[in-house]
Design an enzyme around this catalytic site. Structure first.
Site, PDB file in Angstrom:
ATOM      1  N   ASP A 263       0.812  -1.219   0.000  1.00  0.00           N
ATOM      2  CA  ASP A 263       0.000   0.000   0.000  1.00  0.00           C
ATOM      3  C   ASP A 263       0.845   1.269   0.000  1.00  0.00           C
ATOM      4  OD1 ASP A 263       0.951  -0.349   2.580  1.00  0.00           O
ATOM      5  OD2 ASP A 263      -0.856   0.417   3.550  1.00  0.00           O
TER       6      ASP A 263
ATOM      7  N   TYR B 180      10.869   3.762   1.253  1.00  0.00           N
ATOM      8  CA  TYR B 180      11.896   2.765   1.525  1.00  0.00           C
ATOM      9  C   TYR B 180      13.216   3.072   0.825  1.00  0.00           C
ATOM     10  CZ  TYR B 180       8.720  -0.298   4.032  1.00  0.00           C
ATOM     11  OH  TYR B 180       7.862  -0.820   4.968  1.00  0.00           O
TER      12      TYR B 180
END
Length: 442
Positions: free
Chosen positions: A167, A245
């Protein structure tokens, strides 16, 4: 329709159940939980019973639980794979073994993610073979990290009937749209990458590009988490908004230093927190179990990726339904023939000719009754494409190494990972990871 959750005693299962209860179309009326830990499974059943008791006007979902894999999968319509091979204790070992060698100790990115994949792939292959035998028409929606590697591994058995969910990309689009008071449904996202390694290049709405707008606006960019994580000057030079990330790549030294200096790793925190939750909720009535779960979840969410944020900064709330909302949308389109564009982990095919056809990539895809198909797209800029190509090569070599139980091949893969930076460290990690893995069953 019937949905089976593998890892049904997991902490996040109540989020899926609540999404099913709240679904106005009542797509799923039967939920089967499978787990190898009966005690955890019983606790989660109580939490789900508490949710059902509190549901007002929502469609009820019949819940059953089993530790028998074939029974859980037989004749099911959809499978959510959310397994954690080795438990949280395995995660702690992954994190600490990497940090001890001065490299990133994070569960999904870098050597920690490789360690998780090495443990998980043999089990994922066995699951895929069982699905093929007892539920050949089922779709597998994979949540298990590292999602790109596990999805690609399972596709070797089940083909395009496996799709990976994350998500984070859609969450970035939602937060950007809200920054400009635009409905996320009115924004078309141009996103490209691998799982936990992607970039939002454009966000088109009404003829304007919200990515270009936010990159030109100091104040708005500072309101966006990515602006604070990476800095305005870097993002303008990049010309894109990176997945959060990518912090572990673009600020790797900062991330490793923060993790090394922390009192506990994320895995150690979760072991302590979840052990406390499951112990406290054992034998509790449904209402109490639900309250204990809700409190534990709130604490867990506010501390997510804390090494990348200021001490008083919470994880931003996308309000987009999280991964369970994305998964429900995927199931609805596949089951009913409705069509929707979603950013998913899918087989590359000819989408990016710079990567092999079997490579799993994370791109906007059309989901409908005919399956999941990635849209045509252009390659990212050379530096981003180079990082994608390098990482995908590592991922595919890891899959081959696990299939062959070949320590030297695994060490070579780790040695080429940009976050390992040491052949000696790669050899030590490869030996440790394979020693803790079950023999592959394919």
């Amino acid at each position: 329709m019937r949905l089976t959750i593998l890892g049904g005693g997991g902490f996040r299962v109540p989020q899926v159940h609540q999404a099913l209860l709240d679904d106005p179309e009542h797509l799923i009326d039967e939920l089967v939980l499978h787990d190898t830990d009966p005690a955890r499974l019983t606790v989660i059943e109580q939490v789900l019973a508490g949710q059902s008791a509190g549901a007002r006007g929502a469609g009820q979902v019949r819940v059953t639980a089993t530790s028998d894999l074939q029974s859980a999968l037989r004749a099911t319509d959809f499978v959510f794979s959310a397994i954690r091979v080795g438990g949280l204790e395995g995660r702690v070992t992954d994190e600490r073994s990497a940090l001890a060698l001065g490299v990133l100790g994070q569960e999904t990115t870098g050597p920690g993610g490789i360690g998780y994949a090495v443990r998980t792939l043999p089990v994922a292959w066995q699951i895929a073979k069982t699905v093929a035998a007892v539920a050949p028409s089922a779709y597998v929606i994979n949540f298990t990290n590292p999602a790109g590697i596990i999805t690609e591994g399972m596709q070797q058995v089940l083909g395009d009937r496996v799709v990976g969910i994350c998500d984070t990309p859609s969450g970035l689009g939602i937060r950007l749209a809200r920054l400009y008071d635009v409905s996320p449904d009115q924004v078309r996202l141009d996103y490209v990458g691998l799982n936990h390694l992607g970039w939002l290049r454009h966000a088109w709405t009404g003829g304007r590009d919200l990515v270009a707008q936010v990159l030109a606006d100091d104040d708005r960019l500072q309101e966006l988490e990515e602006g604070r994580l990476f800095g305005a000057d870097f993002l303008r030079g990049l010309g894109m908004l990176p997945n959060e990330y990518l912090y572990y790549y673009y600020r790797n030294l900062d991330a490793v230093a923060a993790l090394e200096s922390a009192e506990q790793t994320r895995g150690e925190y979760l072991v302590r927190q979840q052990t406390g939750f499951y112990r406290a909720a054992t034998g509790a009535d449904p209402a109490t179990a639900l309250d204990l779960w809700a409190a534990a979840r709130a604490d867990r969410e506010t501390t997510y990726m804390s090494e990348a944020r200021e001490a008083d900064e919470e994880r931003p709330d996308t309000g987009g339904g999280g991964y369970e909302g994305v998964a429900l949308d995927v199931m609805r389109c596949l089951a009913t023939g409705q069509s929707r564009t979603m950013i998913l982990n899918v087989r590359n095919g000819s989408t990016l000719p710079q990567l092999s056809p079997e490579a799993v990539i994370e791109v906007p895809s059309l989901v409908d009754g005919g399956g999941v198909r990635p849209f045509a797209t252009t390659a990212p800029p050379p530096a981003a494409l180079g990082l994608m190509t390098q990482l995908k090569g590592v991922e595919q070599q890891v899959i081959a190494a696990v299939a062959a139980a070949d320590e030297r091949l695994l060490a070579a893969a780790l040695g080429q990972h940009p976050l390992v930076r040491s052949l000696a460290a790669a050899e030590q990690l490869a030996s440790s990871y394979l020693a803790r893995s079950s023999p592959p069953r394919r």
